[in-house]
Scaffold this motif. Structure first.
Motif, mmCIF file in Angstrom:
data_model
loop_
_atom_site.group_PDB
_atom_site.id
_atom_site.type_symbol
_atom_site.label_atom_id
_atom_site.label_comp_id
_atom_site.label_asym_id
_atom_site.label_seq_id
_atom_site.Cartn_x
_atom_site.Cartn_y
_atom_site.Cartn_z
ATOM 1 N N SER A 196 0.108 -64.068 -32.471
ATOM 2 C CA SER A 196 -1.333 -64.192 -32.433
ATOM 3 C C SER A 196 -2.017 -62.938 -32.366
ATOM 4 N N VAL A 197 -1.319 -61.894 -31.595
ATOM 5 C CA VAL A 197 -2.242 -60.574 -31.305
ATOM 6 C C VAL A 197 -1.157 -59.530 -31.704
ATOM 7 N N SER A 198 -0.329 -59.913 -32.485
ATOM 8 C CA SER A 198 0.408 -58.746 -33.201
ATOM 9 C C SER A 198 0.012 -58.252 -34.416
ATOM 10 N N ASP B 126 2.144 -53.892 -31.841
ATOM 11 C CA ASP B 126 0.848 -53.257 -32.425
ATOM 12 C C ASP B 126 -0.238 -54.299 -32.464
ATOM 13 N N LEU B 127 -0.875 -54.141 -31.423
ATOM 14 C CA LEU B 127 -1.748 -55.326 -30.961
ATOM 15 C C LEU B 127 -2.851 -55.335 -32.205
ATOM 16 N N VAL C 138 -6.787 -59.506 -35.583
ATOM 17 C CA VAL C 138 -7.670 -60.090 -36.746
ATOM 18 C C VAL C 138 -7.669 -61.790 -36.936
ATOM 19 N N GLY C 139 -6.471 -62.257 -36.550
ATOM 20 C CA GLY C 139 -6.577 -63.783 -36.707
ATOM 21 C C GLY C 139 -7.678 -64.479 -35.808
ATOM 22 N N TYR C 140 -7.840 -64.025 -34.382
ATOM 23 C CA TYR C 140 -9.014 -64.557 -33.729
ATOM 24 C C TYR C 140 -10.228 -64.340 -34.495
ATOM 25 N N LYS C 141 -10.439 -63.072 -34.995
ATOM 26 C CA LYS C 141 -11.677 -62.638 -35.478
ATOM 27 C C LYS C 141 -11.865 -63.486 -36.567
#
Length: 294
Positions: free
Chosen positions: A37-39, A55-56, A59-62
């Protein structure tokens, strides 16, 4: 000091090995989803990320936080869970306490009738007709009232009251002029924190994960709970409204959708994962004592 035999040491080694394997099998999907979820979605799709984030990218959480439908359904689920769990807890206590009292006439017959409903029910169509006749269709109460109490949980709580609350204590309170309501409020409930914590966890998880009742009884998207919206996103693949399809290439759209899937799973399960540690200290004691036959 007693020396352990070779057989005991081998047995312990096997047990620890099996438990380690089970722990890895359980934890790996959780860690993978959280890391994914943070990659960078491209790294996830290409199989470059297998455990730790790569590669943090948030975009998903955004995308999740920008989606008003998801935030509204999240709020709906919180409301349904809080109100529903409160109703469940009150109804379960009100049923289990009198059934645990030996002085309550006919308690075995009532318990038998209640247990009968665990094995035989009217089915989905009669339940839908009943909800419709009561005027609860397309309302919050259609999700809360039909499942307001669980017979299984009543039996567990009744057994806890019988085995863990000394009857002598309640008899002494009655001699001092304490009514049944006061005995329940001042004596029984303060001594029943373990089983109450178990009931809260059971009912809260049930409400949080419920989607079938909403699928059957709700037609207004404004009332959709989180799990019903997740069904559309993850199962039916309807997430075009969460990514800017018209403003991005097809490849970027696919990657954004992949990021949204993992982010939504994390956001949906986070509250329950945070709730469990606070109730875990009561969980084992409550469920074991409440499950004893009596």
């Amino acid at each position: 000091m007693e020396t352990r035999s070779f057989e005991n040491r081998c047995f312990e080694a096997i047990v620890y090995t099996l438990l380690t394997v089970v722990a890895v099998l359980v934890l790996y999907p959780l860690v993978f989803v959280l890391s994914a979820s943070v990659s960078d979605p491209a790294a996830v799709l290409n199989g470059e990320m297998w455990l730790w984030p790569k590669d943090l990218s948030f975009v998903g959480y955004k995308k999740v936080l920008e989606n008003h439908d998801l935030l509204r359904s999240y709020t709906n689920t919180i409301v349904y869970t809080v109100i529903g769990t409160a109703i469940n807890l009150v109804m379960t206590v009100m049923a289990a306490y009198p059934l645990s009292q030996k002085s309550f006439y006919g308690r075995n017959v009532i318990t038998a009738f209640m247990v009968f409903t665990m094995f035989f029910s009217g089915g989905l169509v009669p339940a839908y007709m009943l909800v419709k006749q009561l005027g609860m269709l397309n309302s919050m109460w259609a999700l809360l009232i039909p499942g307001a109490v669980s017979v299984w949980n009543i039996v567990i709580m009744r057994t806890f009251f019988q085995n863990s609350i000394p009857s002598e204590m309640q008899e002494a309170a009655a001699i001092d002029g304490c009514s049944d309501w006061k005995a329940l409020w001042r004596i029984v409930l303060p001594l029943s924190m373990p089983i109450l914590a178990v009931m809260v966890l059971f009912y809260a998880v049930g409400h949080w994960n419920a989607y079938f009742s909403a699928l059957i009884y709700l037609t207004d998207r404004e009332l959709y709970p989180l799990q019903l919206l997740l069904r559309e996103i993850l199962v039916q693949g309807e997430m075009e409204h969460m990514v800017n399809v018209g403003d991005s290439s097809h490849a970027k759209t696919i990657m954004d959708q992949e990021a949204v899937k993992y982010a939504v799973v994390v956001v949906a399960n986070l509250p329950i994962l945070l709730l469990y540690p606070f109730l875990q200290q009561y969980f084992v004691k409550g469920i074991m004592i409440g499950a004893l036959k009596g």
